[in-house]
Design an enzyme around this catalytic site. Structure first.
Site, PDB file in Angstrom:
ATOM      1  N   ARG A 283       0.807  -1.210   0.000  1.00 44.29           N
ATOM      2  CA  ARG A 283       0.000   0.000   0.000  1.00 44.29           C
ATOM      3  C   ARG A 283       0.845   1.267   0.000  1.00 44.29           C
ATOM      4  O   ARG A 283       0.521   2.214  -0.707  1.00 44.29           O
ATOM      5  CB  ARG A 283      -1.021  -0.007   1.125  1.00 44.29           C
ATOM      6  CG  ARG A 283      -0.471   0.106   2.503  1.00 44.29           C
ATOM      7  CD  ARG A 283      -1.440  -0.480   3.506  1.00 44.29           C
ATOM      8  NE  ARG A 283      -1.541  -1.905   3.311  1.00 44.29           N
ATOM      9  CZ  ARG A 283      -2.644  -2.530   2.877  1.00 44.29           C
ATOM     10  NH1 ARG A 283      -3.745  -1.868   2.652  1.00 44.29           N
ATOM     11  NH2 ARG A 283      -2.630  -3.830   2.693  1.00 44.29           N
ATOM     12  N   THR A 284       1.916   1.280   0.781  1.00 42.95           N
ATOM     13  CA  THR A 284       2.711   2.509   0.831  1.00 42.95           C
ATOM     14  C   THR A 284       3.357   2.778  -0.527  1.00 42.95           C
ATOM     15  O   THR A 284       3.323   3.900  -1.026  1.00 42.95           O
ATOM     16  CB  THR A 284       3.794   2.398   1.923  1.00 42.95           C
ATOM     17  OG1 THR A 284       3.165   2.109   3.168  1.00 42.95           O
ATOM     18  CG2 THR A 284       4.567   3.691   2.057  1.00 42.95           C
TER      19      THR A 284
ATOM     20  N   LYS B 296      24.903  -7.377  -4.427  1.00 42.90           N
ATOM     21  CA  LYS B 296      26.348  -7.427  -4.652  1.00 42.90           C
ATOM     22  C   LYS B 296      27.123  -6.758  -3.529  1.00 42.90           C
ATOM     23  O   LYS B 296      28.327  -6.556  -3.636  1.00 42.90           O
ATOM     24  CB  LYS B 296      26.689  -6.778  -5.997  1.00 42.90           C
ATOM     25  CG  LYS B 296      26.102  -7.513  -7.206  1.00 42.90           C
ATOM     26  CD  LYS B 296      26.359  -6.756  -8.512  1.00 42.90           C
ATOM     27  CE  LYS B 296      25.569  -7.377  -9.675  1.00 42.90           C
ATOM     28  NZ  LYS B 296      25.512  -6.481 -10.843  1.00 42.90           N
TER      29      LYS B 296
ATOM     30  N   ARG C 203      12.062   3.012   1.947  1.00 47.50           N
ATOM     31  CA  ARG C 203      11.733   2.119   3.060  1.00 47.50           C
ATOM     32  C   ARG C 203      12.898   1.163   3.250  1.00 47.50           C
ATOM     33  O   ARG C 203      13.432   0.604   2.281  1.00 47.50           O
ATOM     34  CB  ARG C 203      10.475   1.307   2.791  1.00 47.50           C
ATOM     35  CG  ARG C 203      10.321   0.167   3.837  1.00 47.50           C
ATOM     36  CD  ARG C 203       8.995  -0.488   3.830  1.00 47.50           C
ATOM     37  NE  ARG C 203       7.981   0.438   4.279  1.00 47.50           N
ATOM     38  CZ  ARG C 203       6.701   0.110   4.448  1.00 47.50           C
ATOM     39  NH1 ARG C 203       6.293  -1.125   4.194  1.00 47.50           N
ATOM     40  NH2 ARG C 203       5.832   1.001   4.855  1.00 47.50           N
TER      41      ARG C 203
ATOM     42  N   HIS D  21       7.547   6.456  10.334  1.00 46.36           N
ATOM     43  CA  HIS D  21       6.807   6.293   9.080  1.00 46.36           C
ATOM     44  C   HIS D  21       5.892   7.517   8.963  1.00 46.36           C
ATOM     45  O   HIS D  21       4.684   7.429   9.099  1.00 46.36           O
ATOM     46  CB  HIS D  21       5.987   4.998   9.151  1.00 46.36           C
ATOM     47  CG  HIS D  21       5.329   4.601   7.878  1.00 46.36           C
ATOM     48  ND1 HIS D  21       5.495   5.287   6.694  1.00 46.36           N
ATOM     49  CD2 HIS D  21       4.475   3.581   7.588  1.00 46.36           C
ATOM     50  CE1 HIS D  21       4.786   4.690   5.750  1.00 46.36           C
ATOM     51  NE2 HIS D  21       4.158   3.668   6.263  1.00 46.36           N
TER      52      HIS D  21
END
Lengths: 304, 304, 304
Positions: C52-53, C81, C102, C130
């Site tokens: 959703r975000t 890597k 995020r 958040h």
């Protein structure tokens, strides 16, 4: 055409089919004005892997001048956290103007459509329906050989292929003669045969191509999946018998077109690609005008 | 410049290189009119993980006003179903106006280009070519120190790095003096040395930086991969010797630029980031104007 | 509002909150002119799964007329890597005009912001902040019940939920009375309680809803995660006690709104969806105007 959602090919009348295919033909000739959809966002919710269907919807929406938002894979989403499909679609409808849904469970699209206000297009629900595949198949047939006095052979795995069941249902709407060609173990399921019988489909079953090849306008080949067979030997035997080669097509009508929903593995020999019969890549490409037409009719709706 | 596909840096003449780099420099100064590409869709086909190359093409196409469609990861695609690359690209060319392809197999882009009508850009094919990396490397060199009387050191893993082989080939086109610096076990492969010799490259090999550092305009560092070494000890020893620090750069020319195709691990100490020598982040950013220029030349083609 | 980056809800003053929420309300009423952002690219860097975000930011940028580039999953990127986050963001800032990040590590967004010149928006950093979730929560509260004389109950897992800690801090700015309702084992951590005490928050703790339900304007429910409990029995007992049903809500204020950051599992019974109390889907949808407002203020900045 006036449907809020496109869940099943069965919901499409002959008039609906003509409306979508006419619009697709218009779009293929001259791309529509894209400004109408500059503010439109299509949500892509694919709970199963997909290349061509997803990219095709993505491209179709963008060819109309709109854009898309993509849920990504199930692994990268909060579906992993145990959210129900009903909750997921109710959240995501807030991010888009329409949703395209593929899901492994039969009936998922129908269920989802009962929870949201935006249009939902079913892009495959397990063994269930995949109506836009049916529409692009019909478009490919109509553009190449027309629907008049149509004779089509549908060959391969007729037991598990959702493509086949939807297509066969729709072909009944255009009064096609349908020949089903498969090994005994991969025959059309009884329930589908019954369903086709009920709607008055003109259907015959065969275990080989020989009897019918020369009478066909269209040969629709499907993939025979190795995992359907208990042992490798049986698979090889069946797969070998149901493989289309240039040699085999020497007996066919010159105008016969060969179709395949793709991906293919060995069902059609590469040399067939070079013949005039081969329409399977064009068939895939036809997903663009057909899906543009469908989105245009569902979202813009100037030609209802 | 007139190429249908960009498969290898070797296909680029000095004139081609100048055309792309001149256009990139124009674009960096003043972004082009984006309306020309409002209807253009670039297909992104990455059969291997990639961050910077994929995002860079994605961004470049969008900076030109166009858009992209993305195949997603191999795991989320029908490639898993056993489809051949030739079939995949023949389907996807119907969804886009040009394709960018990364694939683990050398020669994949060349092969794909033989099956499709839309332009293909090779974004890396195994140990083979990665021509847009070469172009952005050349751009970074030209913008910073120019091609006249250019002396460049190329250091690290010269055996496996496809970046190095393409770049070295192209540098020969601009008459650069090339110094290869590597441990014995990671020397340029014999085949590449032979190839460079054939085209008259000005090349010398070294096992350390000391002899040449002060003569260089550019020091191009590459990643030494742990997995190339049979044991951890040998890796540590080699990696430690080929690490660039601020102290080491004290002996360099003031105008020396340090480049790296990224990602880096330990080859360049973080303190170097703060020096005027560091150009590796700018080098990555240069992918945008260079790829915009290339797309513009291949798709729009006003400056041919 | 004038911030280069949005890292934490704690950096937002009451005036900042009002600015974002006012702009969001304007946008919800009449979408802004999208031409301003036709050239704007937002980079999406999600190092953890998100539906959703990520889709909400993607959609918000596109609703503003801009576009996005997506790093994809960690598995499909060169992060594998061994590249550092600082290097990754320094490369990707060249491909976009702002970044949404995020990351599983607390402090990641703050750290990243110190390395780049483009604005960074924190979309969740482990157990940390958040802030855009907090803003859309505040928007949902303000639009439904206003901030005047606000009484809110926050229920469920108060120990681990980053959503709760950010929201609670912000609610102090609007002088809300906050009731925390949780089992003893999932109480607000001491450090958060101390922090709230320091800023003068009006806070009370409860182990059940009974005492407070009738006094609440807002009931904010959070997910109780099975994996937090040593054994299944204890989980079931707690989860059963902290489940909202239509029956339970019979005792609530008629105007009470029920919120949830979603995904939910069993914390709210499906029958509650049909009541006037349910605002959790609308809450998720509010992410669009709130994130549009935030992007507009950070990138366009006409209303500072």
């Amino acid at each position: 055409m006036r449907h809020d959602h496109l869940i099943s090919a069965k919901q499409l009348s002959r008039a609906d089919i003509d409306t979508v295919l006419d619009r697709a033909a218009d779009i293929a000739r001259s791309p529509p004005d894209v400004n109408q959809y500059a503010d439109t966002i299509l949500g892509l919710l694919f709970f199963e892997p997909s290349t061509r269907t997803k990219m095709s919807f993505d491209s179709a929406m963008k060819r109309l001048g709109g854009t898309t938002v993509d849920m990504g894979t199930v692994e990268s989403s909060s579906v992993k956290k145990g959210e129900s499909l009903a909750d997921t679609v109710r959240v995501i409808e807030g991010y888009a103007d329409a949703l395209v849904l593929r899901h492994p469970s039969e009936g998922a699209a129908k269920m989802a459509s009962e929870f949201v206000d935006v249009p939902i297009i079913n892009a495959g629900d397990g063994a269930g329906q995949h109506p836009t595949q049916t529409l692009l198949d019909l478009y490919t047939i109509r553009e190449n050989v027309g629907f008049d006095d149509l004779s089509i052979g549908i060959m391969g795995d007729l037991k598990y292929g959702r493509t086949v069941h939807s297509l066969s249902h729709a072909l009944t709407n255009v009064d096609a003669r349908q020949h089903f060609i498969s090994p005994e173990s991969l025959r059309l399921p009884r329930s589908v045969r019954y369903d086709l019988h009920e709607i008055g489909a003109n259907v015959r079953e065969h275990t080989g191509l020989d009897d019918v090849l020369s009478t066909l306008d269209v040969l629709y080949v499907t993939r025979i999946q190795r995992e359907r067979f208990p042992d490798e030997n049986e698979y090889r035997q069946v797969a070998g018998q149901y493989r289309i080669t240039a040699e085999l097509l020497a007996d066919a009508n010159d105008d016969l077109i060969v179709m395949h929903p793709l991906p293919r593995v060995d069902e059609i020999a590469p040399e067939v690609d070079e013949t005039e019969h081969a329409q399977y890549f064009q068939q895939a490409h036809n997903g663009i005008p057909v899906r543009m037409a469908l989105l245009d009719l569902m979202l813009g709706g100037e030609t209802q």
